[in-house]
Design an enzyme around this catalytic site. Structure first.
Site, short mmCIF file in Angstrom:
data_model
loop_
_atom_site.label_atom_id
_atom_site.label_comp_id
_atom_site.label_asym_id
_atom_site.label_seq_id
_atom_site.Cartn_x
_atom_site.Cartn_y
_atom_site.Cartn_z
N HIS A 1 0.89 -1.07 0.02
CA HIS A 1 -0.02 -0.05 -0.06
C HIS A 1 0.86 1.42 -0.09
O HIS A 1 2.18 1.07 0.42
CB HIS A 1 -0.98 0.06 1.44
CG HIS A 1 -1.95 0.99 1.28
ND1 HIS A 1 -1.80 2.21 1.63
CD2 HIS A 1 -3.32 0.86 1.00
CE1 HIS A 1 -2.91 2.86 1.61
NE2 HIS A 1 -3.96 2.06 1.05
N TYR A 2 0.24 2.36 -0.08
CA TYR A 2 1.05 3.44 -0.57
C TYR A 2 1.54 3.82 0.81
O TYR A 2 2.44 4.87 1.11
CB TYR A 2 0.59 4.76 -1.32
CG TYR A 2 -0.71 5.21 -0.59
CD1 TYR A 2 -0.74 6.22 0.22
CD2 TYR A 2 -2.05 4.53 -1.28
CE1 TYR A 2 -2.01 6.67 0.56
CE2 TYR A 2 -2.96 5.24 -0.93
CZ TYR A 2 -3.05 6.23 0.28
OH TYR A 2 -4.42 6.84 0.50
#
Length: 181
Positions: free
Chosen positions: A128-129
């Site tokens: 995920h970012y």
């Protein structure tokens, strides 16, 4: 074991230095935990081969640290490239966490992410970012709760797997003593 989107992936890398434009990855490890920080699976510890010219160009701190740990000799003996290591890690992680769900977890992990972006871009995209960076809590404790900050004895072995477990333990410590949840 079925993949679970709430699991956390902890990663640590050892590099020849701090600048991803000049330095390279020499060791990488991952550990998967449940959201409560219980370990689900320990991934492989991968030593990545790098040329002698790169190892010889390391600064004194890196030569000393990675020399004492035996990592330099392991790097010289390794036949594993960065692309192979990346693929092995992706295959392992796919068994435990769906792609794009886990934040990258660890200590000062923006540095690891910079090296992943440069040399293991598919692994970087797996995460995920968002980041779960234990060093954020450490910096807050240092400023807001100095006694709590001083209460965690960090070993800083600079070995990827040991550093991951230390980061997990450090987050458990801050969860109990700083966040109190």
């Amino acid at each position: 074991m079925a993949a679970n989107e709430n699991r956390l992936v902890w990663l640590d890398m050892e590099m020849t230095g701090l600048d991803p434009e000049k330095e390279r990855i020499i060791e990488v490890a991952v550990v998967v935990t449940e959201a409560d920080l219980t370990v689900v699976a320990e991934g492989p510890v991968l030593v990545v081969h790098q040329p002698d010219s790169l190892l010889d160009a390391m600064d004194n701190w890196n030569k000393s640290t990675h020399g004492k740990s035996g990592l330099i000799e392991k790097v010289k003996a390794s036949t594993l490239g960065e692309a192979q290591a990346e693929q092995i890690l992706l295959e392992f992680l796919a068994e435990h966490v769906p792609a794009g769900k886990s934040p990258l977890c660890g200590n000062t992990i923006s540095q690891d992410r910079r090296f992943m972006y440069a040399y293991m871009p598919n692994l970087e995209r797996f995460f995920h970012y968002r980041n779960l960076d234990v060093s954020t809590l450490k910096e807050l404790a240092r400023r807001w709760a100095p006694a709590v900050y001083k209460g965690f004895d960090k070993k800083s072995r600079h070995e990827a797997l040991a550093d991951i477990y230390e980061s997990i333990d450090e987050l458990k410590y801050y969860r109990e003593h700083l966040l109190k949840v």
